[in-house]
Design a protein around this motif. Structure first.
Motif, PDB file in Angstrom:
ATOM      1  N   HIS A  60      36.771  38.796  33.672  1.00  0.00           N
ATOM      2  CA  HIS A  60      36.829  37.133  33.958  1.00  0.00           C
ATOM      3  C   HIS A  60      37.924  36.414  33.481  1.00  0.00           C
ATOM      4  CE1 HIS A  60      31.974  38.609  33.713  1.00  0.00           C
ATOM      5  NE2 HIS A  60      32.791  37.391  34.610  1.00  0.00           N
ATOM      6  N   GLY A  61      39.099  36.798  33.470  1.00  0.00           N
ATOM      7  CA  GLY A  61      40.750  36.713  33.557  1.00  0.00           C
ATOM      8  C   GLY A  61      40.657  36.730  31.690  1.00  0.00           C
ATOM      9  N   ALA A  62      39.620  36.731  31.106  1.00  0.00           N
ATOM     10  CA  ALA A  62      39.328  36.129  29.890  1.00  0.00           C
ATOM     11  C   ALA A  62      41.233  37.489  28.928  1.00  0.00           C
ATOM     12  CB  ALA A  62      38.816  37.382  28.769  1.00  0.00           C
ATOM     13  N   VAL A 103      23.754  30.032  21.033  1.00  0.00           N
ATOM     14  CA  VAL A 103      24.984  29.643  21.134  1.00  0.00           C
ATOM     15  C   VAL A 103      25.107  30.621  21.619  1.00  0.00           C
ATOM     16  CG1 VAL A 103      27.470  29.634  19.598  1.00  0.00           C
ATOM     17  CG2 VAL A 103      24.951  28.002  19.115  1.00  0.00           C
ATOM     18  N   LYS A 104      24.918  31.881  21.579  1.00  0.00           N
ATOM     19  CA  LYS A 104      26.009  33.463  21.995  1.00  0.00           C
ATOM     20  C   LYS A 104      25.148  32.729  23.764  1.00  0.00           C
ATOM     21  CE  LYS A 104      24.361  36.382  22.831  1.00  0.00           C
ATOM     22  NZ  LYS A 104      23.213  38.132  22.578  1.00  0.00           N
ATOM     23  N   ASP A 105      24.063  32.263  24.382  1.00  0.00           N
ATOM     24  CA  ASP A 105      23.810  32.618  25.876  1.00  0.00           C
ATOM     25  C   ASP A 105      24.646  31.439  26.437  1.00  0.00           C
ATOM     26  OD1 ASP A 105      21.375  35.041  25.070  1.00  0.00           O
ATOM     27  OD2 ASP A 105      21.449  33.714  23.685  1.00  0.00           O
ATOM     28  N   TYR A 106      24.201  30.372  25.600  1.00  0.00           N
ATOM     29  CA  TYR A 106      25.423  29.368  26.407  1.00  0.00           C
ATOM     30  C   TYR A 106      26.876  29.246  26.366  1.00  0.00           C
ATOM     31  CZ  TYR A 106      27.016  24.676  26.428  1.00  0.00           C
ATOM     32  OH  TYR A 106      28.072  23.902  27.223  1.00  0.00           O
ATOM     33  N   LEU A 107      27.548  30.340  25.788  1.00  0.00           N
ATOM     34  CA  LEU A 107      29.593  30.846  25.687  1.00  0.00           C
ATOM     35  C   LEU A 107      29.117  31.726  26.555  1.00  0.00           C
ATOM     36  CD1 LEU A 107      30.033  30.203  22.094  1.00  0.00           C
ATOM     37  CD2 LEU A 107      30.180  29.288  24.079  1.00  0.00           C
ATOM     38  N   GLU A 108      27.799  32.393  26.682  1.00  0.00           N
ATOM     39  CA  GLU A 108      28.072  33.727  27.896  1.00  0.00           C
ATOM     40  C   GLU A 108      27.862  33.311  29.029  1.00  0.00           C
ATOM     41  OE1 GLU A 108      26.173  37.429  25.775  1.00  0.00           O
ATOM     42  OE2 GLU A 108      24.631  36.334  26.810  1.00  0.00           O
ATOM     43  N   LEU A 109      26.694  32.272  29.194  1.00  0.00           N
ATOM     44  CA  LEU A 109      26.259  31.304  30.109  1.00  0.00           C
ATOM     45  C   LEU A 109      28.280  30.512  31.046  1.00  0.00           C
ATOM     46  CD1 LEU A 109      24.395  30.366  32.965  1.00  0.00           C
ATOM     47  CD2 LEU A 109      24.061  29.178  31.715  1.00  0.00           C
ATOM     48  N   LEU A 110      28.400  30.160  29.861  1.00  0.00           N
ATOM     49  CA  LEU A 110      30.165  29.651  30.623  1.00  0.00           C
ATOM     50  C   LEU A 110      30.903  30.056  31.303  1.00  0.00           C
ATOM     51  CD1 LEU A 110      30.250  26.835  27.484  1.00  0.00           C
ATOM     52  CD2 LEU A 110      29.370  26.551  29.889  1.00  0.00           C
ATOM     53  N   VAL A 111      31.051  31.508  30.101  1.00  0.00           N
ATOM     54  CA  VAL A 111      31.992  32.718  30.725  1.00  0.00           C
ATOM     55  C   VAL A 111      31.742  33.123  31.534  1.00  0.00           C
ATOM     56  CG1 VAL A 111      33.681  34.321  29.544  1.00  0.00           C
ATOM     57  CG2 VAL A 111      32.749  32.570  28.472  1.00  0.00           C
ATOM     58  N   PHE A 112      30.830  34.311  31.540  1.00  0.00           N
ATOM     59  CA  PHE A 112      30.087  34.920  32.809  1.00  0.00           C
ATOM     60  C   PHE A 112      29.688  34.333  33.957  1.00  0.00           C
ATOM     61  CE2 PHE A 112      30.333  37.383  29.032  1.00  0.00           C
ATOM     62  CZ  PHE A 112      31.215  38.292  28.823  1.00  0.00           C
ATOM     63  N   GLY A 113      28.507  33.026  33.475  1.00  0.00           N
ATOM     64  CA  GLY A 113      27.571  32.579  34.484  1.00  0.00           C
ATOM     65  C   GLY A 113      28.937  31.514  35.258  1.00  0.00           C
ATOM     66  N   LYS A 114      29.870  31.242  34.822  1.00  0.00           N
ATOM     67  CA  LYS A 114      30.349  29.858  35.306  1.00  0.00           C
ATOM     68  C   LYS A 114      31.988  30.102  35.694  1.00  0.00           C
ATOM     69  CE  LYS A 114      27.342  26.131  33.939  1.00  0.00           C
ATOM     70  NZ  LYS A 114      26.667  25.674  35.680  1.00  0.00           N
ATOM     71  N   GLY A 128      37.103  30.158  31.475  1.00  0.00           N
ATOM     72  CA  GLY A 128      37.642  31.154  30.664  1.00  0.00           C
ATOM     73  C   GLY A 128      37.717  31.237  29.883  1.00  0.00           C
ATOM     74  N   GLY A 129      38.422  28.689  28.940  1.00  0.00           N
ATOM     75  CA  GLY A 129      38.514  28.133  28.464  1.00  0.00           C
ATOM     76  C   GLY A 129      37.820  28.756  26.915  1.00  0.00           C
ATOM     77  N   TYR A 130      36.424  28.490  27.255  1.00  0.00           N
ATOM     78  CA  TYR A 130      35.802  29.117  26.344  1.00  0.00           C
ATOM     79  C   TYR A 130      35.505  30.873  25.631  1.00  0.00           C
ATOM     80  CZ  TYR A 130      34.708  24.871  27.655  1.00  0.00           C
ATOM     81  OH  TYR A 130      33.987  23.228  27.641  1.00  0.00           O
ATOM     82  N   VAL A 185      19.590  24.336  30.516  1.00  0.00           N
ATOM     83  CA  VAL A 185      19.167  23.139  30.397  1.00  0.00           C
ATOM     84  C   VAL A 185      21.361  22.063  30.500  1.00  0.00           C
ATOM     85  CG1 VAL A 185      18.248  21.135  29.112  1.00  0.00           C
ATOM     86  CG2 VAL A 185      16.565  23.110  29.752  1.00  0.00           C
ATOM     87  N   PHE A 186      22.054  22.713  29.288  1.00  0.00           N
ATOM     88  CA  PHE A 186      22.865  22.348  28.766  1.00  0.00           C
ATOM     89  C   PHE A 186      24.086  22.130  30.243  1.00  0.00           C
ATOM     90  CE2 PHE A 186      20.077  23.214  25.083  1.00  0.00           C
ATOM     91  CZ  PHE A 186      19.957  21.386  24.319  1.00  0.00           C
ATOM     92  N   ALA A 187      24.019  23.622  30.574  1.00  0.00           N
ATOM     93  CA  ALA A 187      25.144  23.430  31.520  1.00  0.00           C
ATOM     94  C   ALA A 187      24.728  23.623  33.165  1.00  0.00           C
ATOM     95  CB  ALA A 187      25.221  25.370  31.795  1.00  0.00           C
ATOM     96  N   ASP A 188      23.469  23.094  33.634  1.00  0.00           N
ATOM     97  CA  ASP A 188      23.424  22.619  34.437  1.00  0.00           C
ATOM     98  C   ASP A 188      23.696  21.742  34.829  1.00  0.00           C
ATOM     99  OD1 ASP A 188      21.780  22.473  36.936  1.00  0.00           O
ATOM    100  OD2 ASP A 188      19.757  22.204  36.108  1.00  0.00           O
ATOM    101  N   GLU A 189      24.778  21.975  35.760  1.00  0.00           N
ATOM    102  CA  GLU A 189      25.204  21.290  36.969  1.00  0.00           C
ATOM    103  C   GLU A 189      24.838  20.006  37.297  1.00  0.00           C
ATOM    104  OE1 GLU A 189      28.702  20.374  36.089  1.00  0.00           O
ATOM    105  OE2 GLU A 189      28.985  21.752  35.278  1.00  0.00           O
ATOM    106  N   GLY A 190      23.553  20.258  37.780  1.00  0.00           N
ATOM    107  CA  GLY A 190      22.815  19.447  38.888  1.00  0.00           C
ATOM    108  C   GLY A 190      21.907  18.432  37.828  1.00  0.00           C
ATOM    109  N   GLY A 191      21.696  18.593  36.732  1.00  0.00           N
ATOM    110  CA  GLY A 191      20.829  17.842  35.822  1.00  0.00           C
ATOM    111  C   GLY A 191      21.796  16.357  36.204  1.00  0.00           C
ATOM    112  N   ARG A 192      20.508  15.518  35.984  1.00  0.00           N
ATOM    113  CA  ARG A 192      20.640  14.036  35.989  1.00  0.00           C
ATOM    114  C   ARG A 192      21.759  13.737  34.376  1.00  0.00           C
ATOM    115  NH1 ARG A 192      16.050  10.800  38.775  1.00  0.00           N
ATOM    116  NH2 ARG A 192      16.131  11.996  40.374  1.00  0.00           N
TER     117      ARG A 192
END
Length: 1163
Positions: A970-972, A883-894, A897-899, A856-863
């Motif tokens: 992931h370029g880490a 929190v971990k799942d959110y960071l994993e989503l940012l790093v691994f899913g999207k 690398g900044g995170y 929900v918080f990482a969805d680029e298509g959300g309004r």
């Protein structure tokens, strides 16, 4: 005035006055009515006793009450000689409203009086004895007012002539026409149709030309020797029938009667008439119309005079005065002459009757002004003794016809066998129907058995011929002026009354006063539609009645009432004749309304019929009877077409009655519909309907009601729906209730297309007007998901999410439609614009399902979009575990690398805290190293080993992800801080060997890294991969060398690393392991080693066989290189020779050039 008789025919009787004091004859016998007429609230009654009774009407007690007639005066017209039989008493009352005069024919004497009080006119000086009939008022003048300034022209039928006079302020004779024995006449402008007791003729009253038509009676088989019965009255009226006749001349001539006084012949009634007998020339001796008669305006030459045989069916009869001694009637076959009937349906047509006898059927024939038969004929049950027209009167003026929308009817007084007895009645039928169209004849019985009728034939209702031995006092008459009569049945059916939904309760006086006031208003509104025009009078015995057109509502209402059998004392319940009701509906199918009353009538009848049919279904269901399919379909069709207020239907079903919304003023329906509703309610036990007839109740009634309510929902927004708000709230509430009842037996789960649940979803999604009631229904039925759909239809997003949360947190949902509830919540949140709602329910979802919630918080298509910092803050507050799942989503899913540092720090915190907290975890790691080192080749890499033997704990999974990230995934590798990471790992270097290897590789400490790989882990395959990749991504479960597109180290770097690896292999403590690993390394990657260096490193005591593979490969490489050198030299020599040859060729092709020393210096 009494109410109308109840009948479904075209006409009914409404009593005008009764118990008329008729008096007695001189011989003591009771007098009877001979003629009647009304004009301007005045009623004039002629009797056989020679009296005229005058009545005047006064208004009734209430505006709705009929007027009352009171006796005003009794007049005894003067006469010369007392007549007998049909000529006795007052024979004719002719009212002339335009001239304000009345002509009264009494005992053969015509006298004149003023209207309305019947004072003697013209000073009482003018009277005409020897008169047989008076009439002949121009129908154009009578119906459209005529020329009132010049008076009214009438025709007096004397024994030997016709006399035209104009009645106005004075009486002026126009002309005499030598034509005797005329007993009936109707005139249309210049042309008149006359009857002489034997036959009909057309007469041009201006040019005095005659065209015989056909006889009144057609006796088949009659010869000249046969005689006809002649009454004493008829003896005075029959003309002498000439046996020699000439053909008629043309009727063309302008009418002086229509042109005013300038064209009149101002001759007093006492002046001697001019001889005009030579103008009267009968046309032919045929009993039927002559088809060769000329049209108006055409010229015709005079035909030569010829002899004509005696007309069949006629006899020579001498005209006698009433004082003459009649000749004896011959004894052989005696036939009764038929009374003539002449009517004028249109300005250009006459309706005439003919027949064989009074007991046989009669025929009505239409003839035009040329004498030609037009239209079709009409038939009467028996020969009519009296005939009048009612309804349409097409006198548009001139030769044109303007057909009105009113129907044209012919009313005939006939005798008919009813239940084996001859009864007198009025037979009605249309005269303006299309040819071939089936005509239905109505019958209106007036009582009485046998007997004749008095003064029945003649001029539109007044007869001339009677048998002396028969009864008198029955006849029809078209009144001079029509009246408006109130039909109480219309008001009783159409007026609106409040429909109670429950048993009457005690209400405040204010409510009762409002209802009473509304009742008065409704009565006033309907009263303007309850009047009907009456023109025809019927007199019988001592009473007079109006023959009133039966309104469409009265006829159909009578049919519907006949279809209902009410409960009685024999415990017989309410019964409804369904076929009879269906016939009523079919009789008005496709019928269009021509006025407001017809529109209201058709609507009311359709609605009442639909209520009766629906009530019959209720009664059948309550009795346990399954209704037939065709009856259900017909009922549904009528309900939809009738547009009955759905609240009325719902009020009949106890389970749905509570869904009806009345509004502040209550629900008002037609009185007739209200009576039906009350009747059905009282005849049906609602509790028994629901409990004992469940199958029929749901299968028959509720399914029908559902389709009916769905049809009504389509009318939303129509301005024609009264009480629109209350109606559609009731419709939606009842429809939801019905669908919920029908859906109770449906299996849990999503709706199947075409199912009741699908219909319920569609109704809710389209929106309902009864929102509060819908919420109550869904809560009562435990349909939480449907409740959420209801909230969605109103865009109430907070309540939608709250309802879904109730379901997901375990509250019972009877429908079970929310299958993937958490996924639905995530998708719904992506569509919202309310950031607070997304935060609240996104955090709630993340706490329940972190992997799904963080989307929900990482969805680029959300309004609503959140920055990672905001999202992390929200998750830390509402769902720390996500929190971990959110960071994993940012790093691994999207691939953000900044995170990486944040995620690495999170992983590292988890692992280090576990190692610091638990000695067993540390021991577990050390044990894994020993176990892996003890494994014999071939064995998987350490990364694969710990993945396959993972511990089902979060810290273990986090360590695997940590290895993946710091290993370069992931370029880490370029993102995190190796120094700070090394400082944190240093205390646990023995437990976290792979992590230390990766950090040493990143710092360039390849010797240390390879040492840990070989000596610490014993992961030889990873060590080889380390040399090939330069220490990058060694613990990354990815593709092979260069498979991810990253650059590999240079060959020299790889040789250096492989050299370090060789040294480490040679240092292995296990000899066999040392020999195997070294030999395998040299054999597989010999190309990366120098032979001399290897030979220096390999111990001398090793067998050559151990490094034979490497040596063979090395020698082959040396031989290949030597051979390649020889080939290169040979190729270079050939190339030198080619270049030398090219140089010689160029030198030879150039001329010598002398260069001086000076040029050389300058150059």
């Amino acid at each position: 005035m009494s109410p109308a008789s109840t009948t479904s025919g075209a006409y009914v009787l409404r009593e005008l006055i009764r118990d008329i004091p008729l008096g007695e004859h001189e011989d003591g016998s009771k007098a009877h009515i001979t003629c009647v007429d009304t004009w301007n609230s005045n009623l004039y009654i002629g009797t056989s006793a020679g009296e005229v009774l005058h009545y005047v009407s006064i208004p009734g007690e209430t505006p709705q009450s009929p007027p009352q007639y009171i006796f005003a005066s009794r007049l005894e017209p003067v006469y010369n000689t007392q007549q007998e039989g049909g000529e006795r008493g007052v024979k004719k009352i002719l009212l002339l409203p335009n001239a304000q005069k009345a002509c009264i024919l009494c005992n053969g004497t015509l006298t004149f009086y003023t209207l309305p009080e019947l004072s003697p006119a013209f000073g009482g000086k003018i009277k005409q004895p020897g008169c047989l009939f008076v009439g002949g008022v121009d129908q154009m003048e009578h119906n459209w007012g005529g020329n009132a300034a010049y008076g009214t022209v009438i025709v007096i039928c004397l024994k030997q002539k016709l006399r035209l006079i104009r009645i106005g302020d004075e009486a002026r004779k126009i002309r005499d026409i030598e034509l005797g024995g005329v007993c009936a006449i109707q005139r249309s402008q210049d042309l008149a149709c006359v009857a002489d007791g034997v036959g009909y003729s057309l007469l041009d009253v201006v040019n005095q030309r005659k065209n015989e038509l056909f006889p009144i009676a057609t006796f088949s088989g009659t010869t000249e020797e046969e005689d006809v019965a002649v009454t004493p009255a008829l003896q005075q009226t029959l003309p002498v029938v000439s046996r020699t006749r000439e053909s008629s001349r043309s009727f063309s001539s302008p009418s002086p009667i229509r042109l005013g006084r300038g064209h009149e012949r101002n001759v007093s009634m006492g002046a001697p008439p001019k001889d005009t007998s030579h103008l009267l020339q009968p046309d032919s001796n045929s009993r039927w119309p002559a088809r060769n008669s000329s049209r108006l305006g055409e010229s015709r030459e005079q035909s030569p005079t010829k002899q004509s045989p005696t007309q069949p069916g006629s006899a020579e009869v001498s005209v006698r005065n009433s004082t003459d001694t009649p000749r004896e009637a011959p004894p052989p076959q005696v036939r009764r002459l038929l009374p003539p009937n002449i009517a004028t349906p249109t300005a250009n047509e006459f309706l005439l009757t003919t027949g064989t006898s009074m007991e046989e059927p009669g025929v009505g024939i239409f003839v035009n002004l040329d004498g030609d038969v037009v239209r079709g004929t009409i038939e009467f049950s028996t020969y009519p003794t009296s005939l009048v027209l009612d309804g349409r009167r097409d006198f548009a003026g001139g030769d044109s016809e303007e057909v009105s929308g009113e129907e044209g009817w012919v009313l005939a007084l006939v005798k008919k066998s009813v239940e084996g007895k001859m009864r007198i009645g009025v037979e009605s039928q249309r005269w303006d129907g299309e040819p071939g169209e089936g005509q239905t004849r109505g019958w209106l019985s007036i009582g009485g058995v046998g007997g004749g009728v008095g003064n029945g034939g003649g001029n539109e209702g007044e007869g001339q011929v009677e048998d002396e031995g028969e009864e008198y006092g029955v006849g029809l008459r078209r009144a001079s002026s029509s009246v408006q009569l109130t039909v109480p049945e219309i008001g009783a059916a159409l007026r609106l009354r409040r429909l109670p939904l429950a048993k009457p309760t005690t209400e405040g006086s204010g409510s009762g006063e409002r209802d009473a006031k509304r009742d008065e208003e409704e009565d006033t509104f309907v009263s303007r539609l309850t009047s009907v025009e009456a023109r025809v009078l019927l007199y019988h015995e001592d009473k007079i009645s109006w023959v009133v057109p039966n309104t469409l509502l009265s006829r159909l209402e009578a049919d519907l009432q006949a279809a209902v059998t009410h409960p009685n004392n024999n415990n017989n319940g309410l019964a409804i004749d369904v076929p009879a009701v269906q016939r009523v509906v079919n009789s008005i199918r496709g019928q269009d309304a021509s006025n407001e009353l017809d529109f209201m009538t058709l609507t009311y009848i359709r609605q009442k019929a639909s209520l009766l049919l629906f009530g019959n279904l209720i009664l059948q269901t309550a009795a346990g009877v399954v209704a037939e399919v065709r009856d259900k379909l017909f009922t549904e069709e009528v309900l939809v077409a009738g547009e009955v207020d759905p609240r009325i239907i719902l009020s009949l079903l106890p389970e749905l009655r509570g869904e009806v919304e009345e509004g502040e003023g209550g629900m008002w329906v037609s009185q007739g519909l209200r009576d039906v509703v009350v009747m059905i309610r009282e005849s049906c036990d609602g509790g028994r309907l629901v409990k004992n007839a469940k199958v029929g109740y749901e299968g028959d009634l509720l399914q029908l009601v559902k389709r009916f309510l769905l049809a009504w929902r389509k009318k939303k927004g129509f301005g024609s729906v009264s009480d629109e708000t209350q109606v559609f709230r009731s419709v939606d509430a009842a429809l939801l209730h019905v669908l919920l009842i029908l859906d109770r037996k449906t299996a849990r789960g999503p709706a199947v297309p075409g199912s009741v649940r699908a219909e319920l979803n569609d109704v809710v999604d389209r929106g309902v007007d009864c929102f509060e009631r819908a919420v109550e229904l869904f809560e009562e039925e435990g349909r939480l998901y449907m409740l959420s759909r209801l909230y969605q239809s109103r865009k109430m997003t907070a309540l939608v999410l709250a309802t879904w949360r109730r379901i997901l947190e375990g509250e019972h949902d009877a429908g079970g439609e929310l299958i993937e509830g958490e996924q639905d919540v995530r998708k719904y949140l992506a569509k919202l614009r309310d950031g607070e709602l997304v935060k609240e329910y996104g955090g709630w979802l993340a706490s329940r399902n972190p992997k799904l919630g963080v989307q929900v918080f990482a969805d680029e298509g959300g309004r609503v979009k959140f920055s990672p910092e905001e999202a992390v803050g929200i998750l830390k507050e509402r769902a720390p575990g996500a929190v971990k799942d959110y960071l994993e989503l940012l790093v691994f899913g999207k691939g953000m690398g900044g995170y990486v540092n944040d995620l690495i720090a999170f992983y590292l915190d988890t692992v280090l805290s576990e190692l610091e907290r638990s000695a067993s975890s540390r021991e577990l790691l050390l044990q894994s190293y020993e176990t892996y080192r003890a494994m014999r080749a071939p064995k998987p890499t350490y990364r694969q080993f710990i993945s396959d033997n993972a511990v089902p704990e979060e810290w273990w999974a986090n360590r695997l992800r940590l290895l993946q990230l710091i290993g370069g995934s992931h370029g880490a590798a370029e993102k995190y801080d190796g120094d700070s990471l090394g400082e944190r790992l240093a205390p646990y270097s023995e437990e976290l060997v792979p992590e230390m290897i990766i950090l040493n590789a990143r710092r360039g400490k390849h010797e240390e890294a390879l040492r840990l790989l070989v000596q610490g882990l014993g992961d030889y395959d990873t060590a080889v991969r380390y040399c090939l990749l330069g220490g990058e991504r060694i613990f990354h479960a990815g593709s092979g060398v260069g498979g991810d597109g990253r650059a590999v180290p240079s060959l020299e770097e790889q040789k250096r690393l492989f050299g370090i690896l060789l040294h480490e292999f040679l240092r292995l403590e296990d000899v066999s392991e040392r020999l195997e690993r070294t030999a395998e390394l040299l054999e597989r990657f010999g190309g990366w080693f120098d032979v001399a260096d290897v030979l220096e490193l390999v111990p001398e005591d090793w067998s050559v066989e151990l490094v034979s593979g490497f040596l063979v490969h090395a020698f082959r490489k040396l031989v290949r290189e030597r051979n390649e050198t020889v080939v290169v030299k040979a190729l270079s020599g050939a190339q030198n020779l080619r270049r030398a040859g090219e140089w010689v060729e160029k030198v030879e092709g150039m001329r010598a050039v002398v260069v001086s020393a000076a040029e050389t210096e300058v150059g």
